[in-house]
Scaffold this motif. Structure first.
Motif, PDB file in Angstrom:
ATOM      1  N   GLU A 289     -18.599 -53.739   2.864  1.00 24.92           N
ATOM      2  CA  GLU A 289     -17.353 -52.903   3.747  1.00 24.92           C
ATOM      3  C   GLU A 289     -16.511 -52.110   2.663  1.00 24.92           C
ATOM      4  OE1 GLU A 289     -17.996 -56.409   3.919  1.00 24.92           O
ATOM      5  OE2 GLU A 289     -19.297 -56.086   5.786  1.00 24.92           O
ATOM      6  N   ALA A 290     -16.684 -52.276   1.358  1.00 24.91           N
ATOM      7  CA  ALA A 290     -15.791 -51.563   0.754  1.00 24.91           C
ATOM      8  C   ALA A 290     -15.839 -49.890   0.920  1.00 24.91           C
ATOM      9  CB  ALA A 290     -16.122 -51.710  -0.875  1.00 24.91           C
ATOM     10  N   ALA A 291     -14.628 -49.492   1.218  1.00 24.03           N
ATOM     11  CA  ALA A 291     -14.784 -47.858   1.462  1.00 24.03           C
ATOM     12  C   ALA A 291     -13.627 -47.145   0.744  1.00 24.03           C
ATOM     13  CB  ALA A 291     -14.429 -47.849   2.762  1.00 24.03           C
ATOM     14  N   VAL A 292     -13.611 -45.935   0.733  1.00 23.70           N
ATOM     15  CA  VAL A 292     -12.341 -44.990   0.438  1.00 23.70           C
ATOM     16  C   VAL A 292     -12.104 -44.084   1.730  1.00 23.70           C
ATOM     17  CG1 VAL A 292     -13.001 -45.103  -1.897  1.00 23.70           C
ATOM     18  CG2 VAL A 292     -13.839 -43.340  -0.571  1.00 23.70           C
ATOM     19  N   ARG A 300     -17.879 -45.624   3.155  1.00 23.18           N
ATOM     20  CA  ARG A 300     -18.317 -46.911   2.114  1.00 23.18           C
ATOM     21  C   ARG A 300     -18.823 -46.470   0.815  1.00 23.18           C
ATOM     22  NH1 ARG A 300     -21.380 -51.263   6.287  1.00 23.18           N
ATOM     23  NH2 ARG A 300     -19.315 -51.429   7.771  1.00 23.18           N
ATOM     24  N   VAL A 301     -18.480 -47.316   0.157  1.00 24.72           N
ATOM     25  CA  VAL A 301     -19.095 -47.287  -1.424  1.00 24.72           C
ATOM     26  C   VAL A 301     -20.410 -47.673  -1.369  1.00 24.72           C
ATOM     27  CG1 VAL A 301     -18.890 -48.028  -3.677  1.00 24.72           C
ATOM     28  CG2 VAL A 301     -16.633 -47.534  -2.292  1.00 24.72           C
ATOM     29  N   VAL A 302     -21.273 -47.036  -1.831  1.00 23.43           N
ATOM     30  CA  VAL A 302     -22.925 -47.260  -1.891  1.00 23.43           C
ATOM     31  C   VAL A 302     -23.213 -47.592  -3.509  1.00 23.43           C
ATOM     32  CG1 VAL A 302     -23.358 -46.403   0.236  1.00 23.43           C
ATOM     33  CG2 VAL A 302     -23.324 -44.845  -1.690  1.00 23.43           C
ATOM     34  N   GLY A 303     -24.307 -48.502  -3.545  1.00 21.66           N
ATOM     35  CA  GLY A 303     -24.523 -48.331  -5.063  1.00 21.66           C
ATOM     36  C   GLY A 303     -23.762 -49.415  -5.754  1.00 21.66           C
ATOM     37  N   PRO A 321     -16.295 -30.641  -3.971  1.00 18.08           N
ATOM     38  CA  PRO A 321     -15.722 -31.069  -4.961  1.00 18.08           C
ATOM     39  C   PRO A 321     -14.025 -30.553  -5.141  1.00 18.08           C
ATOM     40  CG  PRO A 321     -17.798 -30.127  -5.623  1.00 18.08           C
ATOM     41  CD  PRO A 321     -17.720 -29.815  -4.225  1.00 18.08           C
ATOM     42  N   GLY A 322     -13.298 -31.490  -5.412  1.00 16.41           N
ATOM     43  CA  GLY A 322     -11.871 -31.196  -5.319  1.00 16.41           C
ATOM     44  C   GLY A 322     -11.460 -31.890  -4.217  1.00 16.41           C
ATOM     45  N   THR A 323     -12.089 -32.169  -3.273  1.00 13.74           N
ATOM     46  CA  THR A 323     -11.570 -32.981  -2.044  1.00 13.74           C
ATOM     47  C   THR A 323     -11.295 -34.292  -2.413  1.00 13.74           C
ATOM     48  OG1 THR A 323     -13.491 -31.931  -0.614  1.00 13.74           O
ATOM     49  CG2 THR A 323     -12.326 -33.939   0.226  1.00 13.74           C
ATOM     50  N   THR A 324      -9.764 -34.707  -1.725  1.00 13.72           N
ATOM     51  CA  THR A 324      -9.119 -35.944  -2.205  1.00 13.72           C
ATOM     52  C   THR A 324      -9.736 -37.207  -1.480  1.00 13.72           C
ATOM     53  OG1 THR A 324      -7.015 -34.606  -2.760  1.00 13.72           O
ATOM     54  CG2 THR A 324      -6.899 -37.166  -2.253  1.00 13.72           C
ATOM     55  N   ALA A 325      -9.933 -38.127  -2.144  1.00 13.09           N
ATOM     56  CA  ALA A 325     -10.451 -39.490  -1.766  1.00 13.09           C
ATOM     57  C   ALA A 325      -9.362 -40.450  -2.022  1.00 13.09           C
ATOM     58  CB  ALA A 325     -11.679 -40.026  -2.453  1.00 13.09           C
ATOM     59  N   VAL A 327      -8.303 -44.124  -2.499  1.00  8.68           N
ATOM     60  CA  VAL A 327      -9.113 -45.500  -2.700  1.00  8.68           C
ATOM     61  C   VAL A 327      -8.188 -46.319  -2.033  1.00  8.68           C
ATOM     62  CG1 VAL A 327      -9.613 -47.117  -4.568  1.00  8.68           C
ATOM     63  CG2 VAL A 327      -9.756 -44.719  -4.977  1.00  8.68           C
ATOM     64  N   PHE A 328      -6.862 -46.527  -2.074  1.00 10.82           N
ATOM     65  CA  PHE A 328      -5.898 -47.425  -1.393  1.00 10.82           C
ATOM     66  C   PHE A 328      -4.525 -46.702  -1.087  1.00 10.82           C
ATOM     67  CE2 PHE A 328      -5.617 -49.319  -5.718  1.00 10.82           C
ATOM     68  CZ  PHE A 328      -4.037 -49.067  -5.681  1.00 10.82           C
ATOM     69  N   GLY A 329      -3.831 -47.141  -0.303  1.00 15.12           N
ATOM     70  CA  GLY A 329      -2.545 -46.496   0.266  1.00 15.12           C
ATOM     71  C   GLY A 329      -1.721 -47.688   0.582  1.00 15.12           C
ATOM     72  N   PRO A 330      -0.676 -47.447   1.248  1.00 14.36           N
ATOM     73  CA  PRO A 330       0.456 -48.377   1.764  1.00 14.36           C
ATOM     74  C   PRO A 330      -0.045 -48.514   3.236  1.00 14.36           C
ATOM     75  CG  PRO A 330       1.472 -46.037   2.247  1.00 14.36           C
ATOM     76  CD  PRO A 330       0.107 -45.739   1.216  1.00 14.36           C
ATOM     77  N   GLY A 331      -1.129 -47.974   3.901  1.00 20.45           N
ATOM     78  CA  GLY A 331      -1.621 -48.729   4.828  1.00 20.45           C
ATOM     79  C   GLY A 331      -1.223 -47.763   6.143  1.00 20.45           C
ATOM     80  N   GLY A 332      -1.855 -48.122   7.154  1.00 21.48           N
ATOM     81  CA  GLY A 332      -2.095 -47.117   8.491  1.00 21.48           C
ATOM     82  C   GLY A 332      -3.270 -46.328   8.471  1.00 21.48           C
ATOM     83  N   GLY A 333      -3.717 -45.989   9.686  1.00 19.00           N
ATOM     84  CA  GLY A 333      -4.967 -45.211   9.804  1.00 19.00           C
ATOM     85  C   GLY A 333      -6.132 -45.975   9.048  1.00 19.00           C
ATOM     86  N   GLU A 334      -6.994 -44.966   8.594  1.00 19.38           N
ATOM     87  CA  GLU A 334      -8.031 -45.277   8.012  1.00 19.38           C
ATOM     88  C   GLU A 334      -8.123 -45.767   6.606  1.00 19.38           C
ATOM     89  OE1 GLU A 334     -11.615 -45.579   9.513  1.00 19.38           O
ATOM     90  OE2 GLU A 334      -9.993 -46.212  10.892  1.00 19.38           O
ATOM     91  N   THR A 335      -6.888 -45.438   6.108  1.00 18.54           N
ATOM     92  CA  THR A 335      -6.656 -45.633   4.342  1.00 18.54           C
ATOM     93  C   THR A 335      -6.721 -47.094   4.200  1.00 18.54           C
ATOM     94  OG1 THR A 335      -5.254 -43.446   4.454  1.00 18.54           O
ATOM     95  CG2 THR A 335      -5.141 -45.344   2.519  1.00 18.54           C
ATOM     96  N   PRO A 336      -7.691 -47.605   3.155  1.00 18.88           N
ATOM     97  CA  PRO A 336      -7.638 -48.931   2.756  1.00 18.88           C
ATOM     98  C   PRO A 336      -6.512 -49.273   2.135  1.00 18.88           C
ATOM     99  CG  PRO A 336      -9.672 -47.635   2.214  1.00 18.88           C
ATOM    100  CD  PRO A 336      -8.604 -46.535   2.469  1.00 18.88           C
ATOM    101  N   THR A 337      -6.305 -50.565   2.187  1.00 15.90           N
ATOM    102  CA  THR A 337      -5.044 -51.163   1.412  1.00 15.90           C
ATOM    103  C   THR A 337      -5.309 -51.990   0.221  1.00 15.90           C
ATOM    104  OG1 THR A 337      -4.883 -53.244   2.732  1.00 15.90           O
ATOM    105  CG2 THR A 337      -3.575 -51.154   3.700  1.00 15.90           C
ATOM    106  N   ILE A 338      -4.558 -52.486  -0.501  1.00 13.76           N
ATOM    107  CA  ILE A 338      -4.809 -53.310  -1.550  1.00 13.76           C
ATOM    108  C   ILE A 338      -5.380 -54.512  -1.261  1.00 13.76           C
ATOM    109  CG2 ILE A 338      -3.180 -52.234  -3.472  1.00 13.76           C
ATOM    110  CD1 ILE A 338      -1.198 -54.399  -2.826  1.00 13.76           C
TER     111      ILE A 338
END
Length: 365
Positions: A289-292, A300-303, A321-325, A327-338
């Motif tokens: 399930e790990a994702a950015v 999802r992270v693959v491999g 290239p250059g598009t921002t991914a 990894v985690f943020g404060p929460g809300g929406g689709e952004t993963p949290t710690i």
């Protein structure tokens, strides 16, 4: 860490942004649950968020004290202009007692040897009782000996502290033995002729869940950055970790991804490379399930996670290239949290934020 896209275009590096407003909000949440004063514990470089940034935000939000692991860390906060009282404990490299005294840094002492190592320097001392962890502090059976040594040595005992081994259960009954031990230790100090000390026992979990442990001061560390180990109170994540996509490609069904080809694409899809790996603190062992987040969607992270990069499946969208991914943020929406990352890695959120490596740029939002 310098990051360059496949065609040589310079990109912004992976960046951890500390969010002072979130720290302030978490301080407010904790203060609303206690009548005691509060210490902001900024050990482990402010739980990976930057000790100075977290300390400044916490003090501005109403915190009275700061806590660190070593005297040198406390002196760095002094050099940056912070004037509130600071306590340091653990001190694995020993204590420069003269420097502590000169910098007005309080020092925790949990043994006669540690007390004698201060060499009579005029440093303020918090006597540290082992209240049930067998990890640090003076054993209960040796407490009277330590108190007598402090009395004979003429040191200035101003504080009394302990730790709660079971506070994450959010159960006052589990904390009661430690509370009783610390109260008895305080009475012994007063009987020995010392003034009633500034007493502190509670860290984040107990601060949020058990007023009986609060005494004169509570110590909040993980809670400053959005981690409640008791899992009972919603706190705000205090950082975001972002990185640019450095490479993208379209692959067909049956394409193995990463070292060992442990994952094979099930369909034609797009893959994007993000320049963060286990050398930067990204856990190598992750659940599927790990994702950015990219463009507001989870991918999802693959491999396998590599030392310097990871690969994500962006589905039918090929990202440039250059598009921002994120990894985690404060929460809300689709952004993963710690907390998401901790669950995916089978660990606790503390290890996620304290593990972010030095190649990642630090800024303040």
């Amino acid at each position: 860490m310098a990051v360059t896209a496949a065609l040589g275009t310079a990109l912004d590096p992976p960046t951890l942004r500390t969010l002072p407003d979130a720290v302030a909000a978490n301080v407010a949440t904790a203060l609303a649950r206690t009548r005691s004063r509060m210490m902001a514990v900024v050990k482990a470089d402010g739980y990976g968020h930057g000790a100075l940034a977290v300390a400044r935000a916490a003090v501005a939000a109403g915190v009275d004290w700061l806590g660190t692991t070593e005297v040198a860390q406390a002196l760095a906060l002094r050099a940056a202009g912070l004037t509130v009282p600071i306590l340091t404990w653990l001190n694995p490299s020993g204590v420069d007692a003269q420097a502590a005294a000169a910098g007005q840094i309080d020092v925790a002492v949990g043994s006669v040897d540690a007390l004698e190592a201060l060499g009579g320097a005029p440093v303020r001392v918090h006597l540290h009782l082992d209240t049930g962890m067998a990890r640090e502090g003076c054993p209960v059976g040796e407490w009277d000996t330590l108190v007598e040594a402090a009395r004979r040595g003429g040191v200035r005992v101003v504080g009394l502290m302990g730790h709660l081994p079971l506070a994450d259960r959010a159960d006052p009954a589990a904390n009661a033995p430690a509370v009783a031990r610390l109260r008895a230790a305080g009475r012994a100090l007063v009987r020995a002729g010392f003034a009633a000390p500034l007493t502190h026992l509670a860290a984040t979990s107990a601060t949020l869940t058990d007023p009986s442990t609060h005494f004169d001061l509570v110590r909040v560390g993980a809670g400053l950055v959005g981690i409640d180990p008791s899992g009972t109170v919603g706190l705000r994540g205090a950082a975001s970790l972002t990185a640019p996509v450095t490479h993208s490609t379209t692959v067909g069904a049956g394409t193995p991804v990463g070292y060992g080809g442990t994952q094979v694409t099930a369909r034609r899809t797009n893959l994007a490379v993000v320049p963060l790996g286990y050398a930067d603190g990204i856990p190598r062992e992750l659940s599927p399930e790990a994702a950015v987040a990219i463009h507001g969607r989870r991918h999802r992270v693959v491999g396998r996670v590599s030392m310097d990069q990871l690969v994500v499946d962006t589905g039918d969208r090929r990202v440039s290239p250059g598009t921002t991914a994120t990894v985690f943020g404060p929460g809300g929406g689709e952004t993963p949290t710690i907390h998401d990352w901790a669950r995916w890695a089978g660990t606790i959120p503390h290890t996620i934020v304290t593990g972010i490596g030095p190649r990642v740029r630090r800024t303040i939002a």
